[in-house]
Design a protein around this motif. Structure first.
Motif, PDB file in Angstrom:
ATOM      1  N   VAL A 185       0.868  -1.178   0.000  1.00  0.00           N
ATOM      2  CA  VAL A 185       0.000   0.000   0.000  1.00  0.00           C
ATOM      3  C   VAL A 185       0.905   1.228   0.000  1.00  0.00           C
ATOM      4  O   VAL A 185       1.693   1.413   0.937  1.00  0.00           O
ATOM      5  CB  VAL A 185      -0.926   0.032   1.228  1.00  0.00           C
ATOM      6  CG1 VAL A 185      -1.817   1.276   1.181  1.00  0.00           C
ATOM      7  CG2 VAL A 185      -1.767  -1.236   1.306  1.00  0.00           C
ATOM      8  N   ILE A 186       0.813   2.039  -1.034  1.00  0.00           N
ATOM      9  CA  ILE A 186       1.625   3.250  -1.126  1.00  0.00           C
ATOM     10  C   ILE A 186       0.735   4.464  -0.856  1.00  0.00           C
ATOM     11  O   ILE A 186      -0.252   4.678  -1.560  1.00  0.00           O
ATOM     12  CB  ILE A 186       2.285   3.381  -2.511  1.00  0.00           C
ATOM     13  CG1 ILE A 186       3.244   2.218  -2.759  1.00  0.00           C
ATOM     14  CG2 ILE A 186       3.023   4.716  -2.627  1.00  0.00           C
ATOM     15  CD1 ILE A 186       3.908   2.254  -4.124  1.00  0.00           C
ATOM     16  N   ILE A 187       1.094   5.221   0.177  1.00  0.00           N
ATOM     17  CA  ILE A 187       0.397   6.477   0.474  1.00  0.00           C
ATOM     18  C   ILE A 187       1.169   7.577  -0.256  1.00  0.00           C
ATOM     19  O   ILE A 187       2.197   8.056   0.218  1.00  0.00           O
ATOM     20  CB  ILE A 187       0.345   6.746   1.981  1.00  0.00           C
ATOM     21  CG1 ILE A 187      -0.273   5.544   2.712  1.00  0.00           C
ATOM     22  CG2 ILE A 187      -0.431   8.018   2.278  1.00  0.00           C
ATOM     23  CD1 ILE A 187      -0.157   5.624   4.227  1.00  0.00           C
ATOM     24  N   ASP A 188       0.699   7.947  -1.416  1.00  0.00           N
ATOM     25  CA  ASP A 188       1.418   8.880  -2.271  1.00  0.00           C
ATOM     26  C   ASP A 188       1.228  10.315  -1.788  1.00  0.00           C
ATOM     27  O   ASP A 188       0.215  10.651  -1.166  1.00  0.00           O
ATOM     28  CB  ASP A 188       0.913   8.742  -3.707  1.00  0.00           C
ATOM     29  CG  ASP A 188       1.781   9.466  -4.708  1.00  0.00           C
ATOM     30  OD1 ASP A 188       2.980   9.666  -4.420  1.00  0.00           O
ATOM     31  OD2 ASP A 188       1.267   9.862  -5.771  1.00  0.00           O
ATOM     32  N   SER A 189       2.205  11.161  -2.070  1.00  0.00           N
ATOM     33  CA  SER A 189       2.134  12.584  -1.742  1.00  0.00           C
ATOM     34  C   SER A 189       3.170  13.301  -2.598  1.00  0.00           C
ATOM     35  O   SER A 189       4.096  12.679  -3.118  1.00  0.00           O
ATOM     36  CB  SER A 189       2.403  12.813  -0.246  1.00  0.00           C
ATOM     37  OG  SER A 189       3.721  12.402   0.089  1.00  0.00           O
ATOM     38  N   PRO A 190       3.040  14.620  -2.761  1.00  0.00           N
ATOM     39  CA  PRO A 190       3.968  15.356  -3.621  1.00  0.00           C
ATOM     40  C   PRO A 190       5.433  15.179  -3.236  1.00  0.00           C
ATOM     41  O   PRO A 190       6.306  15.154  -4.107  1.00  0.00           O
ATOM     42  CB  PRO A 190       3.519  16.814  -3.444  1.00  0.00           C
ATOM     43  CG  PRO A 190       2.077  16.722  -3.107  1.00  0.00           C
ATOM     44  CD  PRO A 190       1.938  15.492  -2.269  1.00  0.00           C
ATOM     45  N   ARG A 191       5.712  15.043  -1.941  1.00  0.00           N
ATOM     46  CA  ARG A 191       7.109  14.919  -1.510  1.00  0.00           C
ATOM     47  C   ARG A 191       7.638  13.488  -1.581  1.00  0.00           C
ATOM     48  O   ARG A 191       8.843  13.272  -1.427  1.00  0.00           O
ATOM     49  CB  ARG A 191       7.250  15.459  -0.082  1.00  0.00           C
ATOM     50  CG  ARG A 191       7.207  16.973  -0.018  1.00  0.00           C
ATOM     51  CD  ARG A 191       7.651  17.480   1.330  1.00  0.00           C
ATOM     52  NE  ARG A 191       6.606  17.354   2.330  1.00  0.00           N
ATOM     53  CZ  ARG A 191       6.750  17.725   3.605  1.00  0.00           C
ATOM     54  NH1 ARG A 191       7.904  18.205   4.027  1.00  0.00           N
ATOM     55  NH2 ARG A 191       5.752  17.601   4.461  1.00  0.00           N
ATOM     56  N   PHE A 192       6.755  12.524  -1.807  1.00  0.00           N
ATOM     57  CA  PHE A 192       7.194  11.126  -1.877  1.00  0.00           C
ATOM     58  C   PHE A 192       7.669  10.831  -3.304  1.00  0.00           C
ATOM     59  O   PHE A 192       7.012  10.146  -4.071  1.00  0.00           O
ATOM     60  CB  PHE A 192       6.055  10.210  -1.471  1.00  0.00           C
ATOM     61  CG  PHE A 192       6.492   8.803  -1.098  1.00  0.00           C
ATOM     62  CD1 PHE A 192       7.824   8.495  -0.864  1.00  0.00           C
ATOM     63  CD2 PHE A 192       5.546   7.796  -0.961  1.00  0.00           C
ATOM     64  CE1 PHE A 192       8.225   7.212  -0.522  1.00  0.00           C
ATOM     65  CE2 PHE A 192       5.929   6.510  -0.614  1.00  0.00           C
ATOM     66  CZ  PHE A 192       7.271   6.214  -0.395  1.00  0.00           C
ATOM     67  N   VAL A 193       8.842  11.349  -3.655  1.00  0.00           N
ATOM     68  CA  VAL A 193       9.315  11.316  -5.050  1.00  0.00           C
ATOM     69  C   VAL A 193       9.666   9.904  -5.503  1.00  0.00           C
ATOM     70  O   VAL A 193       9.734   9.635  -6.710  1.00  0.00           O
ATOM     71  CB  VAL A 193      10.533  12.244  -5.229  1.00  0.00           C
ATOM     72  CG1 VAL A 193      10.119  13.695  -5.031  1.00  0.00           C
ATOM     73  CG2 VAL A 193      11.661  11.873  -4.262  1.00  0.00           C
ATOM     74  N   SER A 194       9.891   8.995  -4.576  1.00  0.00           N
ATOM     75  CA  SER A 194      10.248   7.627  -4.960  1.00  0.00           C
ATOM     76  C   SER A 194       9.028   6.712  -5.061  1.00  0.00           C
ATOM     77  O   SER A 194       9.183   5.505  -5.286  1.00  0.00           O
ATOM     78  CB  SER A 194      11.236   7.041  -3.946  1.00  0.00           C
ATOM     79  OG  SER A 194      10.664   7.004  -2.644  1.00  0.00           O
ATOM     80  N   SER A 195       7.804   7.257  -4.913  1.00  0.00           N
ATOM     81  CA  SER A 195       6.619   6.398  -4.905  1.00  0.00           C
ATOM     82  C   SER A 195       6.441   5.660  -6.233  1.00  0.00           C
ATOM     83  O   SER A 195       6.068   4.486  -6.259  1.00  0.00           O
ATOM     84  CB  SER A 195       5.368   7.214  -4.581  1.00  0.00           C
ATOM     85  OG  SER A 195       5.175   8.250  -5.521  1.00  0.00           O
ATOM     86  N   ARG A 196       6.709   6.334  -7.344  1.00  0.00           N
ATOM     87  CA  ARG A 196       6.557   5.688  -8.653  1.00  0.00           C
ATOM     88  C   ARG A 196       7.563   4.549  -8.810  1.00  0.00           C
ATOM     89  O   ARG A 196       7.194   3.443  -9.245  1.00  0.00           O
ATOM     90  CB  ARG A 196       6.754   6.720  -9.759  1.00  0.00           C
ATOM     91  CG  ARG A 196       6.664   6.147 -11.169  1.00  0.00           C
ATOM     92  CD  ARG A 196       6.755   7.242 -12.209  1.00  0.00           C
ATOM     93  NE  ARG A 196       6.640   6.711 -13.563  1.00  0.00           N
ATOM     94  CZ  ARG A 196       6.583   7.473 -14.642  1.00  0.00           C
ATOM     95  NH1 ARG A 196       6.600   8.794 -14.526  1.00  0.00           N
ATOM     96  NH2 ARG A 196       6.501   6.935 -15.839  1.00  0.00           N
ATOM     97  N   LEU A 197       8.824   4.810  -8.482  1.00  0.00           N
ATOM     98  CA  LEU A 197       9.852   3.768  -8.568  1.00  0.00           C
ATOM     99  C   LEU A 197       9.521   2.620  -7.631  1.00  0.00           C
ATOM    100  O   LEU A 197       9.704   1.436  -7.978  1.00  0.00           O
ATOM    101  CB  LEU A 197      11.212   4.363  -8.216  1.00  0.00           C
ATOM    102  CG  LEU A 197      12.392   3.388  -8.145  1.00  0.00           C
ATOM    103  CD1 LEU A 197      12.601   2.704  -9.498  1.00  0.00           C
ATOM    104  CD2 LEU A 197      13.664   4.110  -7.699  1.00  0.00           C
ATOM    105  N   LEU A 198       9.018   2.929  -6.456  1.00  0.00           N
ATOM    106  CA  LEU A 198       8.664   1.900  -5.484  1.00  0.00           C
ATOM    107  C   LEU A 198       7.533   1.026  -6.016  1.00  0.00           C
ATOM    108  O   LEU A 198       7.577  -0.208  -5.904  1.00  0.00           O
ATOM    109  CB  LEU A 198       8.248   2.566  -4.174  1.00  0.00           C
ATOM    110  CG  LEU A 198       8.072   1.668  -2.952  1.00  0.00           C
ATOM    111  CD1 LEU A 198       9.356   0.933  -2.627  1.00  0.00           C
ATOM    112  CD2 LEU A 198       7.621   2.507  -1.758  1.00  0.00           C
ATOM    113  N   ALA A 199       6.528   1.649  -6.624  1.00  0.00           N
ATOM    114  CA  ALA A 199       5.415   0.891  -7.183  1.00  0.00           C
ATOM    115  C   ALA A 199       5.880  -0.017  -8.320  1.00  0.00           C
ATOM    116  O   ALA A 199       5.506  -1.200  -8.386  1.00  0.00           O
ATOM    117  CB  ALA A 199       4.333   1.853  -7.679  1.00  0.00           C
TER     118      ALA A 199
END
Length: 283
Positions: A185-199
């Motif tokens: 479960v990824i809680i995305d936010s503007p500052r979470f710049v690695s969320s795309r790579l993590l997904a």
């Protein structure tokens, strides 16, 4: 309630000067009376407690406690008040009152989440959280408290829920080995710049990805199995924090409800363990 209001209106018109003052105060401050005493009302109106007591008896109550019981038993339900509340809220917001504007935005946010809860992806998210072997939750460090709270809530429904703060820089807990049936479960936010790579990395390692993100995240459908969209972000909100907290809380509630008897048994066991360990004396 209408009978009480009518009596107060009558006293305002035909009562003695003291009765008119008390009746006017009661009429204008009904919602505050549960926090008052006869003495405090007397002090506010510069009258004696005996005068206030006589007035209460003339209304048919044995002291202020009697009127408090009446107010509690005859309080209108929130549902019946809601149209008037929303109308007044919108009126105040249109007049530029900051708090009314903020609360009106919160109502719109909750409406968005309520509509989302009726969509297929909400049910899919609930089912997948319950059925996966392991559930990992990741967020930017600024939302670590929110992520951990969400994990804690999910533990009332199932085992094997872990928050990943990324502090070790590797997410080794997630990528130590390939997953057969895990969920991130990824809680995305503007500052979470690695969320795309993590997904993307999680998908390649065999995980399903549940993404909580804004409505216009272009890569969501490419790298996430399930996407739950947040309400539109306000200009003065960097993280859309209120929306994230609300969505995750209601999602956790939905998961717990779907778990049924399992959640009830786990709740009892958690309470037993808390009784054993939470306040254990030092040895």
């Amino acid at each position: 309630m209408e009978d009480l209001s009518q009596k107060l209106r009558q006293y305002i018109k035909i009562g003695t000067p003291a009765e008119r003052r008390i009746a006017k105060y009661f009429s204008e401050h009904l919602n505050e009376l549960p926090f008052e005493t006869a003495s405090s009302v007397a002090d506010r109106l510069e009258l004696s407690p005996m005068t206030v007591g006589r007035f209460l008896r003339s209304l048919g109550y044995h002291g202020l406690d009697g009127i408090k019981v009446h107010l509690k038993e005859n309080a209108p339900t929130l549902t019946s008040q809601l149209p008037n509340i929303l109308e007044q809220l919108q009126k105040d917001a249109n007049e530029g009152r900051p708090l009314a504007t903020q609360i009106a935005e919160q109502v719109e946010m909750l409406q968005h989440i309520y509509n989302l809860a009726g969509q297929p992806q909400w049910q899919e998210a609930t089912t997948t959280i319950l059925s996966s072997d392991n559930v990992f939750v990741a967020a930017h460090p600024s939302l670590a408290g929110v992520g951990r709270h969400f994990c804690d809530r999910l533990t009332f429904a199932r085992d094997q829920v872990l928050f990943l703060d990324g502090a070790n820089g590797s997410y080794i807990e997630l990528f130590g080995e390939r997953s057969a049936d895990g969920l991130l479960v990824i809680i995305d936010s503007p500052r979470f710049v690695s969320s795309r790579l993590l997904a993307r990395s999680a998908r390649r390692s065999g995980y399903k990805v549940l993404l909580v993100t804004g409505q216009f995240t272009e890569w969501a459908h490419e790298f996430a199995n399930i996407t739950l969209s947040l309400p539109p972000q306000r200009a003065n909100s960097r993280e859309n924090l209120a929306a994230i907290m609300s969505l995750l809380e209601y999602l956790a509630v939905a998961v717990i409800q779907a778990a049924g008897e399992t959640a009830e048994n786990r709740t009892r066991r958690i309470e037993e363990l808390q009784g054993m360990f939470a306040y254990a004396p030092l040895r």
